[in-house]
Design a protein around this motif. Structure first.
Motif, mmCIF file in Angstrom:
data_model
loop_
_atom_site.group_PDB
_atom_site.id
_atom_site.type_symbol
_atom_site.label_atom_id
_atom_site.label_comp_id
_atom_site.label_asym_id
_atom_site.label_seq_id
_atom_site.Cartn_x
_atom_site.Cartn_y
_atom_site.Cartn_z
ATOM 1 N N ARG A 1 0.803 -1.224 0.000
ATOM 2 C CA ARG A 1 0.000 0.000 0.000
ATOM 3 C C ARG A 1 0.838 1.277 0.000
ATOM 4 N NH1 ARG A 1 -5.182 -0.415 3.838
ATOM 5 N NH2 ARG A 1 -5.676 1.368 2.486
ATOM 6 N N VAL A 2 2.110 1.158 0.335
ATOM 7 C CA VAL A 2 2.966 2.332 0.452
ATOM 8 C C VAL A 2 3.672 2.612 -0.870
ATOM 9 C CG1 VAL A 2 4.956 3.333 1.646
ATOM 10 C CG2 VAL A 2 3.295 1.965 2.922
ATOM 11 N N THR A 3 3.549 3.842 -1.359
ATOM 12 C CA THR A 3 4.162 4.212 -2.634
ATOM 13 C C THR A 3 5.510 4.890 -2.461
ATOM 14 O OG1 THR A 3 2.998 6.345 -2.627
ATOM 15 C CG2 THR A 3 1.905 4.487 -3.716
ATOM 16 N N ALA A 4 5.746 5.549 -1.331
ATOM 17 C CA ALA A 4 7.002 6.266 -1.097
ATOM 18 C C ALA A 4 7.097 6.630 0.377
ATOM 19 C CB ALA A 4 7.076 7.530 -1.957
ATOM 20 N N LEU A 5 8.322 6.868 0.828
ATOM 21 C CA LEU A 5 8.580 7.332 2.189
ATOM 22 C C LEU A 5 9.395 8.615 2.133
ATOM 23 C CD1 LEU A 5 9.721 4.050 4.026
ATOM 24 C CD2 LEU A 5 7.510 5.198 4.256
ATOM 25 N N GLU B 1 14.150 -4.149 9.413
ATOM 26 C CA GLU B 1 12.923 -3.836 8.690
ATOM 27 C C GLU B 1 13.195 -2.839 7.571
ATOM 28 O OE1 GLU B 1 9.346 -3.101 11.132
ATOM 29 O OE2 GLU B 1 10.549 -3.850 12.798
ATOM 30 N N ALA B 2 13.988 -1.826 7.877
ATOM 31 C CA ALA B 2 14.297 -0.810 6.870
ATOM 32 C C ALA B 2 15.016 -1.421 5.668
ATOM 33 C CB ALA B 2 15.135 0.298 7.485
ATOM 34 N N ALA B 3 15.903 -2.357 5.923
ATOM 35 C CA ALA B 3 16.669 -2.973 4.841
ATOM 36 C C ALA B 3 15.785 -3.771 3.894
ATOM 37 C CB ALA B 3 17.755 -3.872 5.421
ATOM 38 N N GLY B 4 14.597 -4.147 4.347
ATOM 39 C CA GLY B 4 13.694 -4.928 3.508
ATOM 40 C C GLY B 4 12.639 -4.110 2.792
ATOM 41 N N ILE B 5 12.638 -2.791 2.982
ATOM 42 C CA ILE B 5 11.626 -1.939 2.363
ATOM 43 C C ILE B 5 12.042 -1.591 0.943
ATOM 44 C CG2 ILE B 5 10.549 0.345 2.476
ATOM 45 C CD1 ILE B 5 10.692 0.097 5.548
ATOM 46 N N ARG B 6 11.135 -1.748 -0.012
ATOM 47 C CA ARG B 6 11.448 -1.547 -1.419
ATOM 48 C C ARG B 6 10.516 -0.514 -2.047
ATOM 49 N NH1 ARG B 6 15.059 -4.137 0.279
ATOM 50 N NH2 ARG B 6 16.180 -5.881 -0.667
ATOM 51 N N VAL B 7 10.557 0.704 -1.541
ATOM 52 C CA VAL B 7 9.800 1.799 -2.148
ATOM 53 C C VAL B 7 10.737 2.997 -2.254
ATOM 54 C CG1 VAL B 7 7.577 1.016 -1.236
ATOM 55 C CG2 VAL B 7 8.935 2.671 0.061
ATOM 56 N N PRO B 8 10.465 3.929 -3.163
ATOM 57 C CA PRO B 8 11.283 5.141 -3.225
ATOM 58 C C PRO B 8 11.269 5.852 -1.880
ATOM 59 C CG PRO B 8 9.868 4.980 -5.151
ATOM 60 C CD PRO B 8 9.422 3.905 -4.215
ATOM 61 N N ALA B 9 12.434 6.297 -1.448
ATOM 62 C CA ALA B 9 12.531 6.921 -0.127
ATOM 63 C C ALA B 9 13.471 8.114 -0.173
ATOM 64 C CB ALA B 9 13.022 5.912 0.909
ATOM 65 N N LEU B 10 13.102 9.145 0.572
ATOM 66 C CA LEU B 10 13.938 10.314 0.766
ATOM 67 C C LEU B 10 14.143 10.501 2.261
ATOM 68 C CD1 LEU B 10 15.340 12.976 -0.150
ATOM 69 C CD2 LEU B 10 13.093 14.084 0.055
ATOM 70 N N VAL B 11 15.395 10.569 2.677
ATOM 71 C CA VAL B 11 15.734 10.884 4.063
ATOM 72 C C VAL B 11 16.270 12.311 4.090
ATOM 73 C CG1 VAL B 11 17.185 10.310 6.043
ATOM 74 C CG2 VAL B 11 16.226 8.479 4.621
ATOM 75 N N ASP C 1 21.448 5.081 4.571
ATOM 76 C CA ASP C 1 22.290 4.011 4.047
ATOM 77 C C ASP C 1 21.616 2.648 4.174
ATOM 78 O OD1 ASP C 1 24.270 5.832 3.450
ATOM 79 O OD2 ASP C 1 25.405 5.479 5.293
ATOM 80 N N THR C 2 20.733 2.512 5.155
ATOM 81 C CA THR C 2 20.069 1.227 5.399
ATOM 82 C C THR C 2 18.900 0.997 4.451
ATOM 83 O OG1 THR C 2 20.676 1.364 7.741
ATOM 84 C CG2 THR C 2 18.936 -0.192 7.159
ATOM 85 N N LEU C 3 18.178 2.066 4.106
ATOM 86 C CA LEU C 3 17.039 1.950 3.194
ATOM 87 C C LEU C 3 17.545 1.749 1.767
ATOM 88 C CD1 LEU C 3 14.604 4.726 4.432
ATOM 89 C CD2 LEU C 3 13.989 2.335 4.078
ATOM 90 N N PRO C 4 17.210 0.647 1.123
ATOM 91 C CA PRO C 4 17.720 0.396 -0.230
ATOM 92 C C PRO C 4 17.353 1.510 -1.207
ATOM 93 C CG PRO C 4 16.740 -1.592 0.687
ATOM 94 C CD PRO C 4 16.398 -0.469 1.630
ATOM 95 N N GLY C 5 18.364 2.103 -1.825
ATOM 96 C CA GLY C 5 18.136 3.103 -2.860
ATOM 97 C C GLY C 5 17.654 4.447 -2.371
ATOM 98 N N ALA C 6 17.681 4.689 -1.077
ATOM 99 C CA ALA C 6 17.156 5.950 -0.549
ATOM 100 C C ALA C 6 18.025 7.126 -0.970
ATOM 101 C CB ALA C 6 17.066 5.895 0.966
#
Length: 262
Positions: A111-115, A199-209, A228-233
């Protein structure tokens, strides 16, 4: 959770001016949807259907009678989205709300499109944990003025704090003490011992920190670690203390809306 904080009891904020895609707001500990996002709510609602909930003990939500859980706060946000007919949504998490957003993305990945995560962390680290211990203890004893004297220099950037006169500083302490919500200690108890790196390492949505570079509450190193932990953030820096909505609301809103537009 107690019946005082059942699903129907959580206060909800809704702004659907644009009728655009969903955007859920997860506020910080000791804050509320209005206090943390109010200065940027108009900009966010210009292109999104915005929904948020106040955690127990702040805003319009009664204080909990039992310890809070991240799962419950995440589920409450999703329940608010359901009530507004939002099937999919981005999630904007500020400070502790970043933990809520991460847990939500892990529990509802479809359900999540981005963080977008600001001034937040995947683990507390020793410094933040010790601050949380003191925060929780002062809140439990009702020492709001002492708590305000702890939080003001941690929340403001050094430049913003030193730009105040002594009288202005004392007035800010008084205002902060007067607005500390009854659930503040309950919120900060969620910080102690938190570790969401797996948990963060397994999230696969576009993310901006968005790293708050002058933050004295959440060290910038912890914010970078989360990115660094969020893939592709993506990682963006904002030269502010822990309160971007106070010190740099326009720049903060631009970073959020610019990322979500892409």
């Amino acid at each position: 959770m107690s019946t005082a904080t059942s699903r129907s009891a959580y206060a909800r904020t809704v702004r659907k001016e644009s009728g655009g895609p969903g955007l859920l707001l997860a506020h910080g500990g000791g804050g509320s949807v209005e206090s943390n996002f109010g200065p940027v709510l108009e900009e966010l609602a210009a292109a999104h259907s915005v929904v948020g909930v106040d955690y127990p003990g702040t805003g319009g939500t009664p204080k909990a009678e039992e310890p809070l859980e991240l799962d419950e706060l995440a589920d409450q946000l999703v329940a608010a989205a359901d009530a507004e007919g939002l099937e999919r949504f981005a999630v904007l998490g500020y400070s502790l709300g970043g933990n809520v957003a991460l847990r939500l993305a892990a529990r509802y990945p479809e359900r999540v499109t981005a963080l977008v995560l600001t001034a937040t962390f995947a683990r507390a680290g020793n410094r933040l944990r010790l601050v949380a211990d003191l925060w929780s203890g002062l809140a439990a004893r009702g020492e709001n003025e002492l708590l305000a004297r702890l939080l003001v220099p941690l929340a403001l950037s050094p430049a913003a704090l030193e730009g105040l006169t002594p009288d202005q500083t004392e007035e800010l302490v008084r205002q902060t003490a007067a607005t500390i919500p009854p659930g503040s200690g309950d919120h900060v108890d969620l910080i102690r011992g938190v570790d969401l790196r797996a948990e963060a390492a397994g999230i696969r949505v576009p993310a901006l920190v968005i790293g708050t570079t002058e933050d004295r509450l959440v060290p910038l190193a912890l914010q970078r670690e989360l990115a660094d932990t969020l893939p592709g953030a993506r990682f963006a820096e904002l030269p502010t203390g822990h309160l971007p909505f106070t010190e740099r609301p326009a720049e903060w809103a631009a970073l959020i809306t610019g990322f979500l537009a892409r």
